[in-house]
Design an enzyme around this catalytic site. Structure first.
Site, PDB file in Angstrom:
ATOM      1  N   ILE A   8      30.359  57.587  17.763  1.00  0.00           N
ATOM      2  CA  ILE A   8      29.664  58.878  17.993  1.00  0.00           C
ATOM      3  C   ILE A   8      30.158  59.230  19.458  1.00  0.00           C
ATOM      4  O   ILE A   8      30.694  60.420  19.739  1.00  0.00           O
ATOM      5  CB  ILE A   8      28.128  58.938  17.927  1.00  0.00           C
ATOM      6  CG1 ILE A   8      28.040  58.896  16.446  1.00  0.00           C
ATOM      7  CG2 ILE A   8      27.662  59.990  18.445  1.00  0.00           C
ATOM      8  CD1 ILE A   8      26.491  58.522  15.890  1.00  0.00           C
ATOM      9  N   ASP A  27      30.867  53.405  29.215  1.00  0.00           N
ATOM     10  CA  ASP A  27      30.674  52.016  28.168  1.00  0.00           C
ATOM     11  C   ASP A  27      30.552  50.701  28.882  1.00  0.00           C
ATOM     12  O   ASP A  27      31.450  50.573  29.973  1.00  0.00           O
ATOM     13  CB  ASP A  27      31.723  52.174  27.143  1.00  0.00           C
ATOM     14  CG  ASP A  27      31.200  51.569  25.912  1.00  0.00           C
ATOM     15  OD1 ASP A  27      31.208  52.540  24.932  1.00  0.00           O
ATOM     16  OD2 ASP A  27      30.915  50.530  25.579  1.00  0.00           O
ATOM     17  N   SER A 131      18.090  58.211  15.860  1.00  0.00           N
ATOM     18  CA  SER A 131      18.216  58.034  14.643  1.00  0.00           C
ATOM     19  C   SER A 131      17.379  58.067  13.539  1.00  0.00           C
ATOM     20  O   SER A 131      16.234  58.062  13.646  1.00  0.00           O
ATOM     21  CB  SER A 131      18.284  56.223  14.797  1.00  0.00           C
ATOM     22  OG  SER A 131      18.692  55.573  13.412  1.00  0.00           O
ATOM     23  N   TYR A 144      14.926  48.136  16.384  1.00  0.00           N
ATOM     24  CA  TYR A 144      15.798  49.411  16.416  1.00  0.00           C
ATOM     25  C   TYR A 144      15.170  50.563  16.234  1.00  0.00           C
ATOM     26  O   TYR A 144      15.159  51.760  16.725  1.00  0.00           O
ATOM     27  CB  TYR A 144      17.196  49.060  15.678  1.00  0.00           C
ATOM     28  CG  TYR A 144      17.967  50.209  15.572  1.00  0.00           C
ATOM     29  CD1 TYR A 144      19.004  50.335  16.849  1.00  0.00           C
ATOM     30  CD2 TYR A 144      18.262  51.189  14.692  1.00  0.00           C
ATOM     31  CE1 TYR A 144      19.996  51.362  16.840  1.00  0.00           C
ATOM     32  CE2 TYR A 144      18.863  52.031  14.913  1.00  0.00           C
ATOM     33  CZ  TYR A 144      19.858  52.302  15.847  1.00  0.00           C
ATOM     34  OH  TYR A 144      20.889  53.279  15.776  1.00  0.00           O
ATOM     35  N   LYS A 148      13.971  53.786  18.797  1.00  0.00           N
ATOM     36  CA  LYS A 148      14.650  55.188  18.513  1.00  0.00           C
ATOM     37  C   LYS A 148      13.371  56.179  18.348  1.00  0.00           C
ATOM     38  O   LYS A 148      13.609  57.265  18.682  1.00  0.00           O
ATOM     39  CB  LYS A 148      15.561  55.054  17.205  1.00  0.00           C
ATOM     40  CG  LYS A 148      16.806  54.293  17.367  1.00  0.00           C
ATOM     41  CD  LYS A 148      17.510  55.057  18.386  1.00  0.00           C
ATOM     42  CE  LYS A 148      19.127  54.592  18.597  1.00  0.00           C
ATOM     43  NZ  LYS A 148      19.997  55.183  19.450  1.00  0.00           N
ATOM     44  N   THR A 179      32.553  55.058   9.796  1.00  0.00           N
ATOM     45  CA  THR A 179      33.855  54.861  10.470  1.00  0.00           C
ATOM     46  C   THR A 179      34.876  54.023   9.798  1.00  0.00           C
ATOM     47  O   THR A 179      34.084  53.013   8.607  1.00  0.00           O
ATOM     48  CB  THR A 179      33.705  54.445  11.858  1.00  0.00           C
ATOM     49  OG1 THR A 179      33.120  53.057  11.813  1.00  0.00           O
ATOM     50  CG2 THR A 179      32.968  55.173  12.741  1.00  0.00           C
TER      51      THR A 179
END
Length: 243
Positions: A8, A27, A131, A144, A148, A179
């Site tokens: 993304i 990054d 998310s 996670y 989020k 991906t």
């Protein structure tokens, strides 16, 4: 933007550059960030940073503002799933803390350090990548998903506290985004996830990049404090409906 070396983040860097923005690609994978910046060329810069380190986040914000002369947009996007992040009973406290540091805490720090620059410039935009995992429970990814969910409400607090200073803040909740590397690891993903969506395809990083570009633009000047689901309709229908 953070997490800009792949997925993304890389797609968003390309889209914002295409739209004429000056783009900082940040990054922990600094070589990957440099590759994206080199691909895009003039008007981009690569920075290495660690989303779990407060000083690193502050240095990223200050270095970006110094390099480009100002800061108008922050895209908090870095994040990852931990291999030990499963159920409440099976997820360790260390895994929980790692998820909170990488996601919620890092996004808070990014906003905290970026806001003075945005306010000084007369306003700006913060876009946080949340998310669909932050909107409903699952059988895994407890830490996670919880982190989020925190990002979604943090976004509302930023929008509420700084809206009158012309700062807009919104979050995006992607659904399944595929991906080539993901499909290589999980070729069955379309078959498993397809029946849960209202589209006949799974999302791509470019779908999220398009929403980031919109929310960062003046076309979204009346949109703030919102969580936008870009999920192929995953949360639009009753759970017993399948296709």
């Amino acid at each position: 933007m953070t997490g800009g070396a792949s997925g993304i983040g890389a797609a968003t860097a390309r889209r914002l550059h295409e739209e004429g923005a000056l783009v900082a690609v940040a990054d922990i994978n600094v070589d990957g960030a440099r590759a994206i910046a080199a691909e895009l060329g003039e008007g981009t810069a690569a920075f290495g940073f660690d989303a779990t380190d407060e000083d690193s986040i502050m240095d990223l914000v200050e270095s970006t503002a110094h390099h480009f002369g100002r800061l108008d947009i922050l895209h908090n996007n870095a994040g990852s799933l931990g291999p030990g992040d499963t159920t409440v009973l099976e997820t360790s406290l260390e895994e929980w803390d790692r998820a909170m540091a990488l996601n919620s805490r890092a996004y808070f720090a990014g906003a905290k350090f970026a806001l003075p620059h945005l306010i000084a410039n007369g306003g700006g935009v913060i876009v946080n990548t949340a998310s669909s995992s932050g909107l409903g429970g699952q059988m895994a990814q407890t830490a996670y998903g919880s982190s989020k969910a925190g990002i979604i409400n943090l976004t509302r607090y930023i929008a509420t506290q700084y809206g009158r200073q012309n700062v807009r803040a919104n979050s995006i909740s992607p659904g399944i985004i595929v991906t080539p590397p993901i499909l290589e690891k999980a070729p069955q993903l379309p078959e498993i996830m397809g029946p849960t969506l209202l589209t006949d395809f799974l999302g791509a990083p470019e779908d999220i990049a398009a929403m980031v570009a919109f929310l960062a633009s003046d076309d979204a000047r009346y949109v703030t404090g919102q969580n936008i689901c870009v999920d192929g309709g995953l949360f639009a229908h009753a759970p017993y409906v399948s296709f």
